[in-house]
Design a protein around this motif. Structure first.
Motif, PDB file in Angstrom:
ATOM      1  N   GLN A 118     -41.722  -0.779   2.801  1.00 32.18           N
ATOM      2  CA  GLN A 118     -41.328  -1.271   3.502  1.00 32.18           C
ATOM      3  C   GLN A 118     -40.563  -2.419   3.242  1.00 32.18           C
ATOM      4  O   GLN A 118     -39.267  -2.496   4.279  1.00 32.18           O
ATOM      5  N   ARG A 119     -40.904  -3.118   3.207  1.00 29.10           N
ATOM      6  CA  ARG A 119     -40.438  -4.302   2.928  1.00 29.10           C
ATOM      7  C   ARG A 119     -39.282  -4.443   1.915  1.00 29.10           C
ATOM      8  O   ARG A 119     -37.955  -5.100   2.543  1.00 29.10           O
ATOM      9  N   ARG A 120     -39.588  -3.835   0.980  1.00 28.59           N
ATOM     10  CA  ARG A 120     -37.864  -3.782  -0.310  1.00 28.59           C
ATOM     11  C   ARG A 120     -37.222  -2.771   0.248  1.00 28.59           C
ATOM     12  O   ARG A 120     -35.960  -3.088   0.487  1.00 28.59           O
ATOM     13  N   TYR A 121     -37.283  -1.708   0.924  1.00 31.66           N
ATOM     14  CA  TYR A 121     -36.620  -0.839   1.179  1.00 31.66           C
ATOM     15  C   TYR A 121     -36.419  -0.725   2.734  1.00 31.66           C
ATOM     16  O   TYR A 121     -35.112   0.465   2.184  1.00 31.66           O
ATOM     17  N   GLY A 122     -37.087  -1.104   3.523  1.00 32.11           N
ATOM     18  CA  GLY A 122     -36.330  -1.317   5.265  1.00 32.11           C
ATOM     19  C   GLY A 122     -37.098   0.458   5.840  1.00 32.11           C
ATOM     20  O   GLY A 122     -36.934   0.440   6.623  1.00 32.11           O
ATOM     21  N   SER A 123     -37.572   0.960   5.536  1.00 31.13           N
ATOM     22  CA  SER A 123     -38.054   2.325   5.776  1.00 31.13           C
ATOM     23  C   SER A 123     -40.125   2.229   6.168  1.00 31.13           C
ATOM     24  O   SER A 123     -40.256   1.589   5.606  1.00 31.13           O
ATOM     25  N   LYS A 124     -40.180   2.867   7.107  1.00 31.14           N
ATOM     26  CA  LYS A 124     -42.237   2.914   6.930  1.00 31.14           C
ATOM     27  C   LYS A 124     -42.420   4.382   5.902  1.00 31.14           C
ATOM     28  O   LYS A 124     -41.991   4.822   5.755  1.00 31.14           O
ATOM     29  N   PHE A 125     -43.760   3.671   5.481  1.00 33.07           N
ATOM     30  CA  PHE A 125     -43.955   4.464   4.618  1.00 33.07           C
ATOM     31  C   PHE A 125     -45.191   4.572   4.910  1.00 33.07           C
ATOM     32  O   PHE A 125     -46.297   4.111   5.480  1.00 33.07           O
ATOM     33  N   LYS A 126     -45.992   5.592   5.241  1.00 29.55           N
ATOM     34  CA  LYS A 126     -47.190   6.118   6.224  1.00 29.55           C
ATOM     35  C   LYS A 126     -48.236   7.129   4.492  1.00 29.55           C
ATOM     36  O   LYS A 126     -47.792   7.418   3.156  1.00 29.55           O
ATOM     37  N   THR A 127     -49.159   6.659   4.824  1.00 31.25           N
ATOM     38  CA  THR A 127     -50.362   6.623   3.789  1.00 31.25           C
ATOM     39  C   THR A 127     -50.944   8.125   3.018  1.00 31.25           C
ATOM     40  O   THR A 127     -51.900   8.423   4.326  1.00 31.25           O
ATOM     41  N   TYR A 128     -50.890   8.551   2.186  1.00 29.06           N
ATOM     42  CA  TYR A 128     -51.288   9.628   2.184  1.00 29.06           C
ATOM     43  C   TYR A 128     -51.926  10.048   0.642  1.00 29.06           C
ATOM     44  O   TYR A 128     -51.306  10.252  -0.233  1.00 29.06           O
ATOM     45  N   HIS A 129     -53.023   9.944   0.479  1.00 29.59           N
ATOM     46  CA  HIS A 129     -54.290  10.297  -1.128  1.00 29.59           C
ATOM     47  C   HIS A 129     -54.428  11.041  -1.286  1.00 29.59           C
ATOM     48  O   HIS A 129     -55.005  12.044   0.083  1.00 29.59           O
ATOM     49  N   ASN A 130     -55.021  11.345  -2.673  1.00 30.13           N
ATOM     50  CA  ASN A 130     -55.847  12.713  -2.559  1.00 30.13           C
ATOM     51  C   ASN A 130     -56.782  13.023  -1.389  1.00 30.13           C
ATOM     52  O   ASN A 130     -57.963  11.814  -1.810  1.00 30.13           O
ATOM     53  N   PRO A 131     -57.017  14.161  -1.377  1.00 34.41           N
ATOM     54  CA  PRO A 131     -58.366  14.505   0.203  1.00 34.41           C
ATOM     55  C   PRO A 131     -59.582  14.816  -1.075  1.00 34.41           C
ATOM     56  O   PRO A 131     -59.071  15.804  -2.221  1.00 34.41           O
ATOM     57  N   VAL A 132     -60.652  15.476  -0.446  1.00 31.70           N
ATOM     58  CA  VAL A 132     -61.681  16.183  -1.511  1.00 31.70           C
ATOM     59  C   VAL A 132     -62.614  16.898  -0.583  1.00 31.70           C
ATOM     60  O   VAL A 132     -62.847  16.556   1.059  1.00 31.70           O
ATOM     61  N   ASP A 133     -62.689  18.231  -0.763  1.00 33.18           N
ATOM     62  CA  ASP A 133     -63.023  19.229  -0.552  1.00 33.18           C
ATOM     63  C   ASP A 133     -64.640  18.688  -0.255  1.00 33.18           C
ATOM     64  O   ASP A 133     -65.341  18.565  -1.477  1.00 33.18           O
ATOM     65  N   LEU A 134     -65.364  18.551   0.430  1.00 32.17           N
ATOM     66  CA  LEU A 134     -66.505  17.866   1.463  1.00 32.17           C
ATOM     67  C   LEU A 134     -67.778  18.493   0.907  1.00 32.17           C
ATOM     68  O   LEU A 134     -68.834  18.487  -0.015  1.00 32.17           O
ATOM     69  N   ASP A 135     -67.345  20.438   0.736  1.00 31.14           N
ATOM     70  CA  ASP A 135     -68.149  21.472   0.324  1.00 31.14           C
ATOM     71  C   ASP A 135     -68.256  21.244  -1.408  1.00 31.14           C
ATOM     72  O   ASP A 135     -69.014  21.951  -1.597  1.00 31.14           O
ATOM     73  N   ILE A 136     -67.751  20.929  -1.844  1.00 29.91           N
ATOM     74  CA  ILE A 136     -67.370  21.309  -3.306  1.00 29.91           C
ATOM     75  C   ILE A 136     -67.631  19.586  -3.782  1.00 29.91           C
ATOM     76  O   ILE A 136     -68.871  19.337  -4.898  1.00 29.91           O
ATOM     77  N   TRP A 137     -67.798  18.128  -3.313  1.00 27.01           N
ATOM     78  CA  TRP A 137     -67.575  17.473  -3.332  1.00 27.01           C
ATOM     79  C   TRP A 137     -69.503  16.809  -3.288  1.00 27.01           C
ATOM     80  O   TRP A 137     -69.794  15.721  -3.699  1.00 27.01           O
ATOM     81  N   GLU A 138     -69.540  17.070  -2.105  1.00 22.75           N
ATOM     82  CA  GLU A 138     -71.009  16.494  -1.938  1.00 22.75           C
ATOM     83  C   GLU A 138     -71.760  16.392  -2.505  1.00 22.75           C
ATOM     84  O   GLU A 138     -72.145  17.832  -3.666  1.00 22.75           O
ATOM     85  N   PRO A 139     -72.592  15.345  -3.165  1.00 25.00           N
ATOM     86  CA  PRO A 139     -73.893  15.638  -3.909  1.00 25.00           C
ATOM     87  C   PRO A 139     -74.722  17.327  -3.417  1.00 25.00           C
ATOM     88  O   PRO A 139     -75.268  17.218  -2.019  1.00 25.00           O
ATOM     89  N   LYS A 140     -75.283  17.321  -4.742  1.00 23.36           N
ATOM     90  CA  LYS A 140     -75.880  18.335  -4.841  1.00 23.36           C
ATOM     91  C   LYS A 140     -77.542  18.149  -5.006  1.00 23.36           C
ATOM     92  O   LYS A 140     -77.592  16.920  -5.293  1.00 23.36           O
ATOM     93  N   VAL A 141     -79.211  18.799  -4.424  1.00 24.41           N
ATOM     94  CA  VAL A 141     -80.007  18.570  -5.095  1.00 24.41           C
ATOM     95  C   VAL A 141     -80.759  18.878  -6.357  1.00 24.41           C
ATOM     96  O   VAL A 141     -80.243  19.544  -6.681  1.00 24.41           O
TER      97      VAL A 141
END
Length: 443
Positions: A215-238
């Motif tokens: 935003q400082r360099r180019y004058g436009s607002k940037f919203k943050t979107y990063h890699n999300p995770v599927d909790l059903d797949i990634w949450e720890p298993k026993v």
């Protein structure tokens, strides 16, 4: 759901960009997605999320004289999709031709400045016909070279639909920063990128720190979107057994090369020093497509072949620690300062303690330290890293605290269910707003 035309990144399960794209567009129907891809995506495309790909070939891509004499003809057009089953593990060894191109030719062209002018991409009639048949509502762009940047501008001018750009790393700060005419190319490419930003209806970044800087360099607002995770797949298993019983195990899984390789070797050296001076033992595992030649020089560093993406959660949970590295050179810092590794939220949700080896200025270091979801190391000196490792492996209470913080924060901020809904709504809101604006203007 808006129909989205994507340029700059294909869907796949073995690159950071491909994984991020797959997860962000997880709510879409595959009939509402189409991708324009280049030769870099050839052979690395997943049809599970999207099966409509147009390949940039000889109709669009041209080398200039005299490099055109070395150009191999390649057909343009819609790619035939081949469904394959993944193997249990796999590795990749580049050919001698690829090694020469990557390690000799490209650095020479980059230093001379010719990399920015030897080729160009045009919007061909065949491509426009394919785009018309798909009839997209939004153009989503991930540019990563000057060539792709200029093509993205041309494409947006021709098809005249809302544009969303999404930055994965700060390549515009490094692409023209070295070699002959570096100042000229740096100014020119930053100016061209600003043109794309000004054309965009929505700008997205990979980290909050990048958003502030852009935003400082180019004058436009940037919203943050990063890699999300599927909790059903990634949450720890026993009952996940530890990978190694008699020593601590530390894993790095991901790409190697620029911005990563030096810190990986520094960490391997520190593990060797630690094992030589301590009764406790550590083994450092590096899971990459290609085995790094220097790993054979280290007794306690072991290369692991890649495994299918769906098997990664159990592997990560079986380790004692997971490593997120970044090189400390000025050039690497410029390139990766505002980046956020795709693996970060995947690491966080597994419950395995994370170690960040990176300069303090990087977004990943600040993110991990501010919210205490990782152990941080801000120096790549061998003895310094070894000293921090001694502190980390001996403090079980801190390990539990850090891992619990990471899991909690991943659920709050990186859940795929939450993030993809927000991401989808960005597209819907943009299309609805522009439709209403056009309607009011017409009336």
């Amino acid at each position: 759901m808006p129909k989205v035309l994507i340029f700059g990144q294909s869907f796949n399960a073995n690159t950071g960009g491909g994984v991020t794209l797959t997860n962000l567009f997880g709510d879409w129907d595959k009939n509402d997605l189409a991708v324009i891809c280049t030769s870099h995506a050839n052979g690395n495309i997943s049809p599970n999320v999207c099966d409509n790909y147009y390949f940039i070939g000889s109709d669009e891509f041209h080398y200039k004289f005299p490099f055109n004499y070395f150009q191999r003809p390649s057909p343009s057009g819609k790619l035939p999709i081949v469904y394959t089953t993944s193997s249990e593990s796999f590795s990749y060894k580049p050919s001698w031709r690829e090694l020469i191109i990557q390690n000799v030719l490209y650095p020479m062209l980059d230093w001379s400045g010719l990399m920015h002018v030897i080729s160009k991409m045009e919007v061909s009639p065949n491509l426009l016909q394919w785009v018309d048949e798909f009839s997209p509502d939004v153009l989503y762009i991930q540019a990563s070279t000057r060539e792709s940047l200029l093509f993205a501008i041309k494409l947006s001018e021709r098809i005249k639909i809302p544009v969303i750009i999404h930055q994965m790393d700060d390549w515009v700060s490094t692409v023209g920063s070295n070699g002959l005419g570096s100042r000229y190319w740096s100014r020119k490419i930053n100016g061209e990128f600003k043109q794309l930003v000004q054309r965009a209806d929505l700008c997205l970044s990979i980290s909050d720190l990048m958003g502030v800087e852009y935003q400082r360099r180019y004058g436009s607002k940037f919203k943050t979107y990063h890699n999300p995770v599927d909790l059903d797949i990634w949450e720890p298993k026993v009952n996940v057994e530890k990978y190694a019983e008699k020593e601590y195990s530390i894993l790095y899984a991901g790409r190697t090369g620029f911005g990563i390789a030096t810190s990986l070797k520094a960490f391997a050296s520190a593990v060797e020093f630690f094992n030589e001076t301590s009764d406790t033992k550590i083994k450092f595992y590096i899971q990459t497509a290609e085995e790094l030649a220097w790993t054979q020089d280290f007794e306690y560093t072991i290369h692991k072949k890649l495994i299918p993406y769906e098997k990664l959660p159990q592997l990560f949970q079986s380790m004692d620690f997971l490593l997120l590295p970044c090189d400390f050179s000025d050039k690497a810092l410029k390139f990766l300062k505002y980046s956020m590794p795709t693996k970060a939220p995947e690491y966080m949700i597994t419950g395995t303690p994370i170690i960040i080896l990176a300069p303090e200025e990087t977004a990943i270091f600040q993110y991990g330290k501010e919210f205490n979801w990782a152990f941080t190391i801000n120096n790549d000196d061998t003895k310094f890293i070894a000293s921090r490792l001694s502190e980390i492996v001996s403090n079980r209470i801190s390990q539990i605290e850090v891992s619990q913080n990471a899991m909690s924060f991943a659920k709050q901020r990186h859940s795929q269910e939450v993030v993809t809904k927000q991401f989808t709504q960005e597209f819907r809101t943009l299309v609805s707003y522009l439709d209403e604006t056009e309607s009011l203007a017409f009336n």
